[in-house]
Design an enzyme around this catalytic site. Structure first.
Site, PDB file in Angstrom:
ATOM      1  N   TYR A  17       0.825  -1.198   0.000  1.00 52.14           N
ATOM      2  CA  TYR A  17       0.000   0.000   0.000  1.00 52.14           C
ATOM      3  C   TYR A  17       0.860   1.249   0.000  1.00 52.14           C
ATOM      4  CZ  TYR A  17       0.988   1.014   4.914  1.00 52.14           C
ATOM      5  OH  TYR A  17       1.621   1.343   6.094  1.00 52.14           O
TER       6      TYR A  17
ATOM      7  N   ARG B  43       8.047   3.900  -4.899  1.00 48.24           N
ATOM      8  CA  ARG B  43       8.126   2.923  -3.806  1.00 48.24           C
ATOM      9  C   ARG B  43       7.107   1.804  -4.014  1.00 48.24           C
ATOM     10  NH1 ARG B  43       7.688   5.127   2.177  1.00 48.24           N
ATOM     11  NH2 ARG B  43       5.510   5.307   1.583  1.00 48.24           N
TER      12      ARG B  43
ATOM     13  N   ARG C 241      -8.296 -20.184  -1.520  1.00 48.52           N
ATOM     14  CA  ARG C 241      -7.246 -20.075  -0.499  1.00 48.52           C
ATOM     15  C   ARG C 241      -6.219 -21.196  -0.588  1.00 48.52           C
ATOM     16  NH1 ARG C 241      -5.595 -21.527   4.542  1.00 48.52           N
ATOM     17  NH2 ARG C 241      -4.665 -19.841   5.771  1.00 48.52           N
TER      18      ARG C 241
ATOM     19  N   HIS D   4      -1.649 -21.238   0.004  1.00 45.09           N
ATOM     20  CA  HIS D   4      -0.565 -20.300   0.305  1.00 45.09           C
ATOM     21  C   HIS D   4       0.251 -19.883  -0.915  1.00 45.09           C
ATOM     22  CE1 HIS D   4      -1.693 -21.528   4.272  1.00 45.09           C
ATOM     23  NE2 HIS D   4      -0.777 -20.757   4.841  1.00 45.09           N
TER      24      HIS D   4
ATOM     25  N   LYS E 122       6.481  -2.041   1.756  1.00 45.14           N
ATOM     26  CA  LYS E 122       5.329  -1.421   2.428  1.00 45.14           C
ATOM     27  C   LYS E 122       4.121  -2.364   2.347  1.00 45.14           C
ATOM     28  CE  LYS E 122       3.290   3.172   3.110  1.00 45.14           C
ATOM     29  NZ  LYS E 122       3.426   3.176   4.550  1.00 45.14           N
TER      30      LYS E 122
ATOM     31  N   GLU F   4      12.344   2.239  13.806  1.00 43.83           N
ATOM     32  CA  GLU F   4      11.435   3.309  13.358  1.00 43.83           C
ATOM     33  C   GLU F   4      10.164   3.223  14.186  1.00 43.83           C
ATOM     34  OE1 GLU F   4      10.018   2.538   9.322  1.00 43.83           O
ATOM     35  OE2 GLU F   4      10.012   0.395   9.711  1.00 43.83           O
TER      36      GLU F   4
ATOM     37  N   LEU G 145      11.267   1.040   6.757  1.00 48.52           N
ATOM     38  CA  LEU G 145      10.639   1.544   5.537  1.00 48.52           C
ATOM     39  C   LEU G 145      11.304   2.881   5.200  1.00 48.52           C
ATOM     40  CD1 LEU G 145       8.227   1.047   3.545  1.00 48.52           C
ATOM     41  CD2 LEU G 145       7.091   2.858   4.817  1.00 48.52           C
TER      42      LEU G 145
HETATM   43  N1  PDD Z   1       3.037   5.109   7.316  1.00 48.63           N
HETATM   44  N2  PDD Z   1       7.706   3.661   8.652  1.00 48.63           N
HETATM   45  C1  PDD Z   1       6.550   2.981   8.678  1.00 48.63           C
HETATM   46  C2  PDD Z   1       6.519   1.646   9.359  1.00 48.63           C
HETATM   47  C3  PDD Z   1       5.394   3.529   8.090  1.00 48.63           C
HETATM   48  O1  PDD Z   1       4.235   2.848   8.083  1.00 48.63           O
HETATM   49  C4  PDD Z   1       5.479   4.802   7.473  1.00 48.63           C
HETATM   50  C5  PDD Z   1       4.283   5.427   6.800  1.00 48.63           C
HETATM   51  C6  PDD Z   1       6.709   5.474   7.482  1.00 48.63           C
HETATM   52  C7  PDD Z   1       6.873   6.829   6.839  1.00 48.63           C
HETATM   53  O2  PDD Z   1       6.782   6.749   5.429  1.00 48.63           O
HETATM   54  P1  PDD Z   1       6.249   7.987   4.564  1.00 48.63           P
HETATM   55  O3  PDD Z   1       7.095   9.142   4.932  1.00 48.63           O
HETATM   56  O4  PDD Z   1       6.451   7.551   3.181  1.00 48.63           O
HETATM   57  O5  PDD Z   1       4.812   8.211   4.942  1.00 48.63           O
HETATM   58  C8  PDD Z   1       7.800   4.870   8.066  1.00 48.63           C
HETATM   59  C9  PDD Z   1       1.843   5.550   6.649  1.00 48.63           C
HETATM   60  C10 PDD Z   1       1.660   7.022   6.688  1.00 48.63           C
HETATM   61  C11 PDD Z   1       0.668   4.772   7.192  1.00 48.63           C
HETATM   62  O6  PDD Z   1       0.829   3.570   7.336  1.00 48.63           O
HETATM   63  O7  PDD Z   1      -0.394   5.343   7.435  1.00 48.63           O
END
Ligand code: PDD
Length: 286
Positions: free
Chosen positions: A33, A52, A100, A102, A147, A180, A205
């Site tokens: 996403y 990304r 379903r 895997h 992501k 993070e 990320l």
């Molecule tokens: N989250 N790290 C993680 C684990 C994240 O889920 C996100 C973003 C970031 C920051 O990435 P960016 O600057 O590209 O938004 C870092 C989004 C906003 C969310 O899941 O809602």
């Protein structure tokens, strides 16, 4: 005004928008996403987010649901139909719908959904009081650079933060370094005035906001280094902040029970937050 969302080729009333129960995103978290900020009706860093997405899809060998340029058109159309001035566009791609099992299904089209969320105060200046974060063990997998929509550890962490009145949880690897936040990147400014954030690798990320702030820091001549930092170092930092598409650059003034700096937004954080706001507010392409 009713919300409109996009599901696999159709713009639908948000309340009617649904995917199949055998969508692999629903069954396995088998999808990726993006969240893109919209400010004054313009997407912020659209290219960065689409780059990304491309990378996440390719790492998981999920097909593009539509071409990249068609996705751009759909995002704009969802924003337009929702009269989105300030807020977020959420879009996710899953491997598709299949009985379903895997292993990857063959000859299945990937699935795309897009939704919009209004956040009128999104581009307000940050509260100088800042927010607090807690630290928790990072229990996620080894490919945090993708992501993926499989966000259960992140949800558990955010809930833990919420239950103690904190804004975010900073996840910590077994070696004691901060990876993070659960939905944001983590930054500190050392007592020597050096801006520090973890380098992009499989452990975090690589935030699009993160990359933009790095560029701003370079333009502003802020001393900057990409390296892991420990929780202890964060406790002793002069300043700290988090960054994400929805938080922008947000000052952190407390980490666990430790007050950061003087307990208010620091000077460098303010500069970077201000310059980032200027960047998101600049008029985009017509
Ligand atoms: N989250 N790290 C993680 C684990 C994240 O889920 C996100 C973003 C970031 C920051 O990435 P960016 O600057 O590209 O938004 C870092 C989004 C906003 C969310 O899941 O809602």
């Amino acid at each position: 005004m009713s919300r409109i969302s996009y599901v696999n080729g159709r713009y639908q009333h948000h309340l009617d928008a649904a995917v199949h129960i055998e969508d692999r995103g629903y069954l396995f978290g088998d999808g990726v996403y993006e969240v893109v900020t919209v400010v004054n009706g313009q997407m912020v860093d659209e290219d960065g987010h689409l780059n990304r997405l491309e990378r996440s899809l390719s790492e998981l060998t999920i097909k593009w649901p539509v071409t990249r340029s068609a996705l751009g058109v759909i995002l704009r159309e969802v924003a337009r139909r929702n009269k989105l001035r300030n807020g977020l566009l959420y879009f996710q791609v899953t491997r598709g719908v299949a009985r379903r099992s895997h292993e990857f299904p063959k000859n299945v089209a990937s699935a795309l959904v897009v939704s919009a969320k209004h956040i009128p105060k999104l581009n307000n200046a940050p509260d100088p009081e800042g927010v607090s974060v807690i630290t928790i063990p990072d229990i996620r997998w080894d490919r945090r650079d993708i992501k993926t929509i499989a966000l259960l550890p992140n949800c558990l962490g955010k809930q833990q933060a919420k239950e103690v009145g904190a804004y975010e949880a900073w996840q910590v690897d077994p070696d004691g370094t901060v990876t993070e936040g659960t939905s944001s990147n983590a930054w500190i400014i050392t007592q020597d005035g050096e801006l520090v954030t973890r380098p992009p690798a499989h452990t975090i990320l690589n935030g699009i906001t993160r990359m933009r702030i790095i560029e701003i820091a370079r333009q502003q001549g802020v001393p900057f280094v990409e390296r892991p930092f420990s929780v202890e170092e964060a406790y002793n930092a002069r300043e700290a902040f988090v960054s994400s598409a929805s938080s922008f650059a947000k000052p952190v003034t407390k980490i666990d029970d430790q007050v950061v700096g003087n307990g208010h937004m620091g000077e460098l954080t303010e500069l970077l937050a201000q310059k980032y706001l200027e960047f998101v507010n600049q008029p985009g392409p017509a």
